[in-house]
Design a protein around this motif. Structure first.
Motif, PDB file in Angstrom:
ATOM      1  N   ILE A   1      15.650 -36.995 -28.520  1.00 12.69           N
ATOM      2  CA  ILE A   1      14.447 -36.464 -27.706  1.00 12.69           C
ATOM      3  C   ILE A   1      14.347 -34.956 -27.727  1.00 12.69           C
ATOM      4  N   LEU A   2      15.570 -34.316 -27.636  1.00 13.75           N
ATOM      5  CA  LEU A   2      15.658 -32.855 -27.784  1.00 13.75           C
ATOM      6  C   LEU A   2      15.183 -32.312 -29.127  1.00 13.75           C
ATOM      7  N   LYS A   3      15.631 -32.963 -30.217  1.00 15.99           N
ATOM      8  CA  LYS A   3      15.212 -32.512 -31.504  1.00 15.99           C
ATOM      9  C   LYS A   3      13.736 -32.723 -31.650  1.00 15.99           C
ATOM     10  N   CYS A   4      13.342 -33.667 -31.288  1.00 14.97           N
ATOM     11  CA  CYS A   4      11.704 -34.029 -31.243  1.00 14.97           C
ATOM     12  C   CYS A   4      10.985 -32.976 -30.674  1.00 14.97           C
ATOM     13  N   ARG A   5      11.407 -32.618 -29.618  1.00  8.84           N
ATOM     14  CA  ARG A   5      10.611 -31.382 -28.773  1.00  8.84           C
ATOM     15  C   ARG A   5      10.737 -30.126 -29.446  1.00  8.84           C
ATOM     16  N   ILE A   6      11.986 -29.928 -30.351  1.00  3.81           N
ATOM     17  CA  ILE A   6      12.264 -28.432 -30.851  1.00  3.81           C
ATOM     18  C   ILE A   6      11.667 -28.480 -32.272  1.00  3.81           C
ATOM     19  N   VAL A   7      11.978 -29.453 -33.008  1.00  3.72           N
ATOM     20  CA  VAL A   7      11.328 -29.614 -34.408  1.00  3.72           C
ATOM     21  C   VAL A   7      10.693 -30.804 -34.661  1.00  3.72           C
ATOM     22  N   PRO A   8       9.460 -30.940 -33.868  1.00  2.00           N
ATOM     23  CA  PRO A   8       8.559 -32.320 -34.141  1.00  2.00           C
ATOM     24  C   PRO A   8       8.379 -32.836 -35.577  1.00  2.00           C
ATOM     25  N   GLU A   9       8.325 -31.794 -36.357  1.00  6.27           N
ATOM     26  CA  GLU A   9       7.813 -32.055 -37.727  1.00  6.27           C
ATOM     27  C   GLU A   9       9.067 -32.761 -38.564  1.00  6.27           C
ATOM     28  N   ASN A  10      10.091 -32.791 -37.998  1.00  6.85           N
ATOM     29  CA  ASN A  10      11.146 -33.490 -38.946  1.00  6.85           C
ATOM     30  C   ASN A  10      11.724 -34.791 -38.167  1.00  6.85           C
ATOM     31  N   GLY A  11      10.927 -35.792 -38.746  1.00  3.81           N
ATOM     32  CA  GLY A  11      11.345 -37.115 -38.272  1.00  3.81           C
ATOM     33  C   GLY A  11      11.011 -37.423 -37.206  1.00  3.81           C
ATOM     34  N   CYS A  12       9.944 -37.156 -36.541  1.00  2.00           N
ATOM     35  CA  CYS A  12       9.503 -37.637 -34.952  1.00  2.00           C
ATOM     36  C   CYS A  12       8.126 -38.202 -35.047  1.00  2.00           C
TER      37      CYS A  12
ATOM     38  N   LYS B   1      26.684 -25.284 -31.111  1.00  2.00           N
ATOM     39  CA  LYS B   1      26.227 -24.461 -32.262  1.00  2.00           C
ATOM     40  C   LYS B   1      24.598 -24.621 -32.174  1.00  2.00           C
ATOM     41  N   VAL B   2      24.206 -25.896 -31.972  1.00  2.00           N
ATOM     42  CA  VAL B   2      22.626 -26.129 -31.875  1.00  2.00           C
ATOM     43  C   VAL B   2      22.145 -25.368 -30.694  1.00  2.00           C
ATOM     44  N   ALA B   3      22.718 -25.281 -29.665  1.00  2.00           N
ATOM     45  CA  ALA B   3      22.112 -24.511 -28.525  1.00  2.00           C
ATOM     46  C   ALA B   3      22.146 -22.786 -29.011  1.00  2.00           C
ATOM     47  N   ASP B   4      23.222 -22.378 -29.380  1.00  2.00           N
ATOM     48  CA  ASP B   4      23.382 -21.167 -29.777  1.00  2.00           C
ATOM     49  C   ASP B   4      22.016 -20.916 -30.810  1.00  2.00           C
ATOM     50  N   ARG B   5      21.837 -21.556 -31.888  1.00  2.00           N
ATOM     51  CA  ARG B   5      20.780 -21.380 -32.714  1.00  2.00           C
ATOM     52  C   ARG B   5      19.435 -21.436 -32.053  1.00  2.00           C
ATOM     53  N   MET B   6      19.209 -22.282 -31.154  1.00  2.00           N
ATOM     54  CA  MET B   6      17.715 -22.468 -30.399  1.00  2.00           C
ATOM     55  C   MET B   6      17.839 -21.211 -29.389  1.00  2.00           C
ATOM     56  N   GLN B   7      18.742 -20.650 -28.840  1.00  2.00           N
ATOM     57  CA  GLN B   7      18.848 -19.390 -28.213  1.00  2.00           C
ATOM     58  C   GLN B   7      18.329 -18.024 -29.245  1.00  2.00           C
ATOM     59  N   HIS B   8      18.955 -18.098 -30.336  1.00  2.00           N
ATOM     60  CA  HIS B   8      18.747 -17.174 -31.207  1.00  2.00           C
ATOM     61  C   HIS B   8      17.405 -17.150 -31.640  1.00  2.00           C
ATOM     62  N   LEU B   9      16.765 -18.313 -31.984  1.00  2.00           N
ATOM     63  CA  LEU B   9      15.448 -18.396 -32.149  1.00  2.00           C
ATOM     64  C   LEU B   9      14.522 -18.246 -31.158  1.00  2.00           C
ATOM     65  N   GLY B  10      14.831 -18.003 -29.925  1.00  2.00           N
ATOM     66  CA  GLY B  10      14.050 -17.780 -28.756  1.00  2.00           C
ATOM     67  C   GLY B  10      13.459 -19.165 -28.459  1.00  2.00           C
ATOM     68  N   MET B  11      14.213 -20.294 -28.505  1.00  2.00           N
ATOM     69  CA  MET B  11      13.171 -21.486 -28.235  1.00  2.00           C
ATOM     70  C   MET B  11      13.701 -22.044 -26.867  1.00  2.00           C
TER      71      MET B  11
ATOM     72  N   SER C   1      19.674 -25.235 -41.558  1.00  2.00           N
ATOM     73  CA  SER C   1      18.322 -25.058 -40.584  1.00  2.00           C
ATOM     74  C   SER C   1      18.644 -25.844 -39.187  1.00  2.00           C
ATOM     75  N   LEU C   2      17.850 -25.343 -38.502  1.00  2.00           N
ATOM     76  CA  LEU C   2      18.078 -26.006 -37.052  1.00  2.00           C
ATOM     77  C   LEU C   2      17.850 -27.818 -36.979  1.00  2.00           C
ATOM     78  N   ALA C   3      16.729 -27.948 -37.979  1.00  2.00           N
ATOM     79  CA  ALA C   3      16.752 -29.726 -38.195  1.00  2.00           C
ATOM     80  C   ALA C   3      17.901 -30.099 -38.800  1.00  2.00           C
ATOM     81  N   ASP C   4      18.481 -29.274 -39.709  1.00  2.00           N
ATOM     82  CA  ASP C   4      19.902 -30.039 -40.241  1.00  2.00           C
ATOM     83  C   ASP C   4      21.066 -29.881 -39.159  1.00  2.00           C
ATOM     84  N   LEU C   5      21.099 -29.102 -38.236  1.00  2.00           N
ATOM     85  CA  LEU C   5      22.213 -29.122 -37.403  1.00  2.00           C
ATOM     86  C   LEU C   5      21.701 -30.367 -36.526  1.00  2.00           C
TER      87      LEU C   5
END
Length: 240
Positions: A229-240, A170-180, A52-56
């Motif tokens: 900070i970027l993780k908390c903005r993208i996937v705030p439900e995971n550890g933020c 890799k994280v940036a590629d996933r965020m682009q693929h998900l439209g984030m 998952s993106l959170a795992d990455l």
């Protein structure tokens, strides 16, 4: 054994350690345990281990934390053992070659940046340290002030920067693929877009060893904080 022969043996030993680190860091970033038997895929194709993106994000953040810890250890060792022998006690020089990279000062300013801009800052910082760290390791191998353990730490930092950049991409590629985030980062994968200017490279070569370690410790801490900070903005439900 002559002094030159000893240095050659040490250099070969360091290269062997680098090869081992190459395998270990790749295993850590690309997968660990039983899951690493299958390749990691962005879109979860058959036969792939899907993260998952959170795992990455967790992986690159953990990797950045280790990198910063090593940089702090090496900086402390340098101040404790090397500076006194060079009579540099009390000398302050804080010129960093990455000063030309505009970075947000503080958490609030980092949070105001667009996701694409924050990701770009992280990648630019990592690219700017690739060559200086490798050159620093080469310098350490040929200096009597440093022991083999410190030299290997410098080599490990150099490779960790390289692998962390790949992980962030890799994280940036996933965020682009998900439209984030937008596809504006696509051009950053080219060497021309991320490679530091000749002026920046010249400034890094002019830095003293102490300045280099201080600046990398500072920048590695920035990278770690920006990733959180970027993780908390993208996937705030995971550890933020």
């Amino acid at each position: 054994m002559s002094r030159n022969n000893i240095k050659q043996v040490l250099l070969l030993a360091a290269l062997s350690v680098w090869a081992l680190l190459l395998v270990l860091v790749c295993v850590e970033l690309c997968g660990s345990g039983r899951a690493s038997a299958a390749p990691i895929c962005v879109q979860g194709q058959a036969g792939c281990h899907f993260l998952s993106l959170a795992d990455l994000f967790d992986r690159v953040i953990q990797h950045s934390a280790r990198m910063h810890s090593i940089s702090s250890d090496l900086h402390s060792e340098f101040e404790q053992y090397v500076l006194p022998s060079r009579n540099h006690i009390g000398r302050i020089n804080r010129h960093c070659h990455t000063a030309t990279i505009l970075t947000p000062n503080g958490k609030e300013n980092a949070q105001r940046l667009a996701r694409e801009e924050l990701t770009e800052v992280i990648l630019k910082l990592l690219v700017a340290w690739k060559d200086p760290l490798w050159q620093f390791h080469q310098n350490m191998v040929h200096q009597d002030d440093f022991n083999n353990f410190s030299s290997n730490k410098a080599l490990e930092m150099s490779y960790m920067v390289h692998e962390l950049r790949k992980g962030v991409e890799k994280v940036a590629d996933r965020m682009q693929h998900l439209g984030m985030i937008s596809n504006s980062l696509s051009g950053l994968s080219s060497p021309e877009a991320l490679d530091p200017s000749s002026d920046t490279r010249g400034e890094s070569q002019a830095m003293s060893d102490h300045d280099l370690l201080y600046c990398f410790r500072r920048d590695s801490n920035k990278v770690q904080n920006y990733l959180k900070i970027l993780k908390c903005r993208i996937v705030p439900e995971n550890g933020c």
